[in-house]
Design a protein around this motif. Structure first.
Motif, short mmCIF file in Angstrom:
data_model
loop_
_atom_site.label_atom_id
_atom_site.label_comp_id
_atom_site.label_asym_id
_atom_site.label_seq_id
_atom_site.Cartn_x
_atom_site.Cartn_y
_atom_site.Cartn_z
N LEU A 1 -2.84 -4.41 -7.93
CA LEU A 1 -3.40 -4.12 -9.25
C LEU A 1 -2.89 -2.77 -9.74
O LEU A 1 -2.52 -2.62 -10.91
N GLU B 1 -10.50 1.41 -14.64
CA GLU B 1 -11.53 1.13 -13.64
C GLU B 1 -12.86 1.81 -13.96
O GLU B 1 -13.93 1.25 -13.73
N GLU C 1 0.83 -1.21 0.00
CA GLU C 1 0.00 0.00 0.00
C GLU C 1 0.86 1.26 0.00
O GLU C 1 0.57 2.22 -0.73
N GLN D 1 -6.84 0.78 -2.14
CA GLN D 1 -7.74 -0.37 -2.05
C GLN D 1 -7.19 -1.61 -2.74
O GLN D 1 -7.45 -2.73 -2.29
N ASN D 2 -6.45 -1.42 -3.81
CA ASN D 2 -5.90 -2.57 -4.53
C ASN D 2 -4.48 -2.24 -5.01
O ASN D 2 -4.26 -2.03 -6.21
#
Length: 272
Positions: free
Chosen positions: A196, A169, A147, A192-193
């Motif tokens: 990715l 997205e 993160e 959040q990801n």
């Protein structure tokens, strides 16, 4: 006199031959006796969730024993010390394996159930996993580091690359976003990801795909109605064919890397 002296020599030799024995090193047991906790995977916490405790035609409960070269049937019996049917002798009392609120606590006394869940059950890692504090800490550290890396990359990212990533997205909604909205959604995606996000940031095709979308939206190039070819909008000259069942924007992104595509890319870049 000579006989007595000879006897004493023999006794001395026998005493000298005796060596003190060493204390054997303690052997670590194959199975650590302790209380264990199991949780459902995927952050699921239903009121109750039951997994199979015996072999049936619908739910196979088998474990392949490589030493014996055979499948061994498993069964949870509350009055047996082994989870293997071939080691359970006499009348058995079957038990249910039920998670409550996504958690199952198994005390150290229920060794058979612990071994079934920790070592042999086919649903391990698929529907549940053993809660291991050290492993959880390691996973959390990895997640935090991912993160941090993603957020740092997002904070310093060029606006064009940011647009390309967010477009993956949100699609065409990106066109209506302000720069601050774009930055916000970029940071949210990174938080959040993060895996990715970093994967998209390292993928040059994402940027080329976004470039192709901008070129089409700017009416510089167009995609045929059947999605099979790409043309200049000004004179309708065909630039390329889109491979069968491939997304046209992905195809254009790949084509931009070819010798002919590079020249077209440079030409479009001057017009955008």
């Amino acid at each position: 006199m000579a006989k007595k002296q000879k006897q004493e020599e023999v006794e001395e030799v026998a005493i000298a031959a005796v060596k003190p024995t060493k204390n054997p090193k303690p052997v670590k047991p194959d199975w650590e006796v302790k209380d264990r906790t199991y949780i459902l995977t995927g952050n699921k916490e239903p009121l109750t969730f039951t997994i199979p405790g015996k072999h049936t035609r619908k739910h196979a409960l088998l474990w392949y024993d490589s030493l014996k070269g055979e499948q061994r049937e498993l069964r949870y019996a509350t009055n047996m010390s082994s989870p293997f049917v071939d080691e359970q002798k006499g009348e058995v009392t079957l038990g249910h394996i039920t998670f409550r609120d996504g958690t199952l606590h198994v005390p150290k006394e229920r060794v058979a159930l612990q071994k079934l869940l920790s070592l042999y059950h086919p649903m391990k890692k698929l529907r549940y996993k053993e809660l291991i504090p050290q492993q959880i800490a390691d996973d959390e550290i990895d997640a935090i580091e991912w993160e941090i890396e993603a957020l740092n990359a997002a904070r310093n990212m060029d606006i064009d690359i940011a647009e390309a990533i967010v477009r993956v997205e949100y699609g065409s909604k990106v066109n209506k976003m302000s720069s601050k909205e774009l930055k916000r959604d970029l940071l949210l995606l990174a938080k959040q990801n993060p895996k990715l996000f970093l994967s998209l940031a390292a993928d040059e095709n994402v940027q080329l795909r976004n470039f192709a979308i901008n070129a089409v939206e700017a009416n510089i190039i167009r995609i045929s109605p059947d999605q099979r070819s790409v043309h200049w909008t000004s004179n309708d000259r065909k630039l390329m064919n889109v491979p069968f069942e491939e997304n046209p924007y992905s195809a254009i992104a790949s084509w931009f890397k070819t010798d002919e595509g590079i020249e077209v890319f440079k030409s479009i870049e001057k017009r955008l």
